[in-house]
Design an enzyme around this catalytic site. Sequence first.
Site, short mmCIF file in Angstrom:
data_model
loop_
_atom_site.label_atom_id
_atom_site.label_comp_id
_atom_site.label_asym_id
_atom_site.label_seq_id
_atom_site.Cartn_x
_atom_site.Cartn_y
_atom_site.Cartn_z
N ARG A 111 12.21 4.97 -12.42
CA ARG A 111 11.33 4.88 -13.59
C ARG A 111 11.84 5.65 -14.80
O ARG A 111 12.47 6.69 -14.65
CB ARG A 111 9.94 5.40 -13.21
CG ARG A 111 9.23 4.48 -12.23
CD ARG A 111 7.89 5.02 -11.77
NE ARG A 111 7.22 4.00 -10.96
CZ ARG A 111 7.49 3.77 -9.66
NH1 ARG A 111 8.41 4.48 -9.03
NH2 ARG A 111 6.84 2.82 -9.01
N HIS A 136 13.20 0.09 -12.58
CA HIS A 136 14.36 -0.68 -12.12
C HIS A 136 14.96 -1.59 -13.18
O HIS A 136 15.26 -2.76 -12.92
CB HIS A 136 13.97 -1.50 -10.87
CG HIS A 136 13.59 -0.65 -9.69
ND1 HIS A 136 14.08 0.62 -9.49
CD2 HIS A 136 12.76 -0.90 -8.63
CE1 HIS A 136 13.57 1.12 -8.36
NE2 HIS A 136 12.76 0.23 -7.83
N HIS A 210 18.58 -1.79 -3.25
CA HIS A 210 17.17 -1.72 -2.86
C HIS A 210 16.89 -2.50 -1.57
O HIS A 210 15.95 -3.29 -1.50
CB HIS A 210 16.31 -2.25 -4.01
CG HIS A 210 14.95 -1.65 -4.09
ND1 HIS A 210 13.97 -1.92 -3.17
CD2 HIS A 210 14.41 -0.79 -4.97
CE1 HIS A 210 12.87 -1.26 -3.52
NE2 HIS A 210 13.12 -0.56 -4.60
N ASP A 282 7.11 8.09 -1.80
CA ASP A 282 7.79 7.29 -2.82
C ASP A 282 8.39 8.30 -3.79
O ASP A 282 8.02 8.37 -4.95
CB ASP A 282 6.77 6.36 -3.51
CG ASP A 282 7.46 5.31 -4.37
OD1 ASP A 282 8.69 5.33 -4.46
OD2 ASP A 282 6.74 4.48 -4.95
N GLU A 348 17.19 4.88 -1.44
CA GLU A 348 17.95 4.46 -2.62
C GLU A 348 18.71 5.66 -3.17
O GLU A 348 18.12 6.57 -3.73
CB GLU A 348 16.97 3.94 -3.68
CG GLU A 348 16.10 2.79 -3.20
CD GLU A 348 14.77 2.71 -3.95
OE1 GLU A 348 14.77 2.72 -5.18
OE2 GLU A 348 13.72 2.66 -3.28
C1 BGC Z 1 9.88 2.46 -6.05
C2 BGC Z 1 8.48 2.05 -5.70
C3 BGC Z 1 8.33 0.59 -5.97
C4 BGC Z 1 9.36 -0.16 -5.17
C5 BGC Z 1 9.33 -1.64 -5.32
C6 BGC Z 1 10.82 1.65 -5.25
O1 BGC Z 1 12.13 1.98 -5.59
O2 BGC Z 1 10.09 3.82 -5.84
O3 BGC Z 1 7.54 2.78 -6.42
O4 BGC Z 1 7.05 0.15 -5.65
O5 BGC Z 1 10.63 0.30 -5.56
O6 BGC Z 1 9.05 -2.04 -6.57
#
Ligand code: BGC
Length: 381
Positions: A111, A136, A210, A282, A348
Amino acid sequence: MSTSRRTLLAATAGGLAAAGMATAAPAHAAGGRPAREFFGRLADGTRVDRWTLANGGTRMAVLSYGGIVQSLELPDRRGRYANVSLGFGTLEEYVASSPYFGALIGRYGNRIAAGRFTLDGQSYQLPLNDGPNTLHGGTQGFDKRVWDVEPFTAGSDVGLTLRYVSGDGEMGYPGALSVRVDYTLTRDGDWRIDYTATTTKATVVNLTSHVYYNLAGEGSGGVYDHELTLDAARYTPVDATLIPTGELAPVAGTPFDFRRGKAIGADIRDSHQQLLYGQGIDHNFVLDKGSTRLPERVATVREPRSGRSMSIATTEPGLQFYSGNFLDGSFAGTSDRVYRQGDGFCLETQHFPDSPNHPSFPSTVLRPGDTYRTTTVHSFG
Ligand code: BGC
């Protein structure tokens, strides 16, 4: 390897995984040249390919769309294969809506607060796609781009080189960014990712992968019994919108302490405020080793029933551990089984979230003349 054998392996990596079947196969399939097949077309007619490759007992299918790992097949302790990565069987499903299943993420993984940052006195605004923030890379990140893919064999390695040039100003980021990602399967069955990028203007970059893992096989249920070890004494706590507060908080005495290894689900229902914000874990973990020139091992995961395991080595200073919290039953995956909360997890490797707005975090700035270079290696057992 004979052509027919190669074709069989290729078909197996795509077809059987797509059917969600656990398959018996030689535990150490030898590497052959990756094979290409048609996967689908985007609305504008652009062709999307699926590439299949196998080496050292690991089989993988990769899409030119988003560099998506569409399937990753690994043997269990008895040599039975399963696809351990969540995803879809068709291009249409990936395009319609995907929570980044298997995708390459860029330009900025994770983010950026309010989608805004300042670099060399100039302000930039990115599209918002995650409440008040950018996630992302924005609305059309690297996960939604068609990459140019070339197969290679090098000694006993086989792999794919993926290239994409992101235009100056694309998704609001300055500079034309030329990105190259190499996916290599080694003769030991390791999956190595080398990321490089260069830019025409100062910009920010944070590339990652991802893949959602379930080492018992995608669609087989939850991952909370997987045992995770993470070499991180600190993590970056977040606010209610999952933006880091800037603090590097100790994991000691919190549900975030995975240093000695524990089940992913062991403390996930703790009422810790950070778990409420993330609806589970998360969070970015501050890797004890910091940024390194060579990849160093930072995480290990073991799935007790199948005996499958994975360890991750990286050059990166951070790792987002996401416990699949927002999977809510709205997607049926590759084997047509519905994914619910906790049915997959992501690890990740990355720089920290929102680094452009946190001068104290390791820098994600890339300048013309410099080359962005990171490596992450997944080893399977
Ligand atoms: C994020 C999550 C998100 C997910 C899929 C992850 O990398 O940390 O917050 O919901 O990606 O979008």
